[in-house]
Design an enzyme around this catalytic site. Structure first.
Site, PDB file in Angstrom:
ATOM      1  CG  ASN A  70      -2.268   0.648   0.906  1.00  0.00           C
ATOM      2  OD1 ASN A  70      -2.321   1.662   0.212  1.00  0.00           O
ATOM      3  ND2 ASN A  70      -3.342   0.095   1.426  1.00  0.00           N
ATOM      4  CG  HIS A 100      22.724   3.849  12.340  1.00  0.00           C
ATOM      5  ND1 HIS A 100      23.483   4.251  11.277  1.00  0.00           N
ATOM      6  CD2 HIS A 100      21.435   4.045  11.967  1.00  0.00           C
ATOM      7  CE1 HIS A 100      22.689   4.691  10.308  1.00  0.00           C
ATOM      8  NE2 HIS A 100      21.445   4.575  10.702  1.00  0.00           N
ATOM      9  N   GLY A 126      -1.184  -1.435   8.771  1.00  0.00           N
ATOM     10  CA  GLY A 126      -0.725  -0.076   8.517  1.00  0.00           C
ATOM     11  C   GLY A 126       0.116   0.488   9.642  1.00  0.00           C
ATOM     12  CB  THR A 149      11.829  -5.768  18.732  1.00  0.00           C
ATOM     13  OG1 THR A 149      11.053  -6.414  19.738  1.00  0.00           O
ATOM     14  CG2 THR A 149      11.418  -4.295  18.633  1.00  0.00           C
ATOM     15  CE  LYS A 167      -7.913 -15.782  17.938  1.00  0.00           C
ATOM     16  NZ  LYS A 167      -9.131 -15.094  17.516  1.00  0.00           N
TER      17      LYS A 167
END
Length: 170
Positions: A70, A100, A126, A149, A167
């Site tokens: 999108n 970095h 989104g 992460t 879930k």
């Protein structure tokens, strides 16, 4: 004289004319197709990118069939981004392979990257952000705004910051 003929002759014309609208849509589609192929050279014909779209290199993005990206997505493909088939990306998804060093002196001159992979039939909501080195399994849903992460196993719904599996989907 029709509106296209007026336009071509330099006369006043109506830009909303049906023929001219179709001509502009055809042109945008051709530009999109050309730009997608130039941007991501190994992309299958079924890849659909809703522009604007940003990436660092393009050639580090591999994707399967029927991938939908999108608008306003950012893919920092310093390392390989591997996308399975039938994957959906909501608007403004950000994929960061680049990072970095924590040491400030090293960070002044150098950076590094870790690859990211996304399995088949996954949906990245989104505004989600995928951090360097993560792997998202098959058939996963990543909630809107989630920051991933850590790796997400197959058939998982993950949401939040940092993203957590809340879930199992199967």
């Amino acid at each position: 004289m029709n509106e296209k003929e007026k336009m071509l002759s330099g006369d006043l014309y109506w830009a909303g004319d049906e023929e001219l609208v179709k001509d502009r849509e055809r042109c945008k589609a051709a530009l999109k197709e050309e730009n997608t192929r130039r941007l991501i050279p190994n992309a299958p014909e079924s890849l659909y990118i809703q522009f604007p779209f940003y990436c660092d290199y393009g050639y580090n993005i591999d994707c399967g069939e029927n991938v939908f990206i999108n608008a306003n997505c950012v893919f920092l493909d310093v390392a390989k981004i591997t996308i399975g088939s039938h994957v959906l990306f909501g608007p403004a998804v950000q994929i960061y392979t680049a990072s970095h060093p924590l040491d400030y002196m090293t960070r002044r001159k150098l950076e590094f990257a870790k690859p990211i992979s996304i399995g088949d039939d996954s949906w990245i909501g989104g505004g989600a952000i995928l951090m360097p080195g993560v792997s998202i399994g098959n058939r996963c849903v990543i909630g809107a705004g989630a920051i991933v992460t850590k790796d997400i196993p197959d058939d998982s719904l993950a949401v939040g910051n940092p993203a957590k599996v809340i879930k199992k989907l199967i």
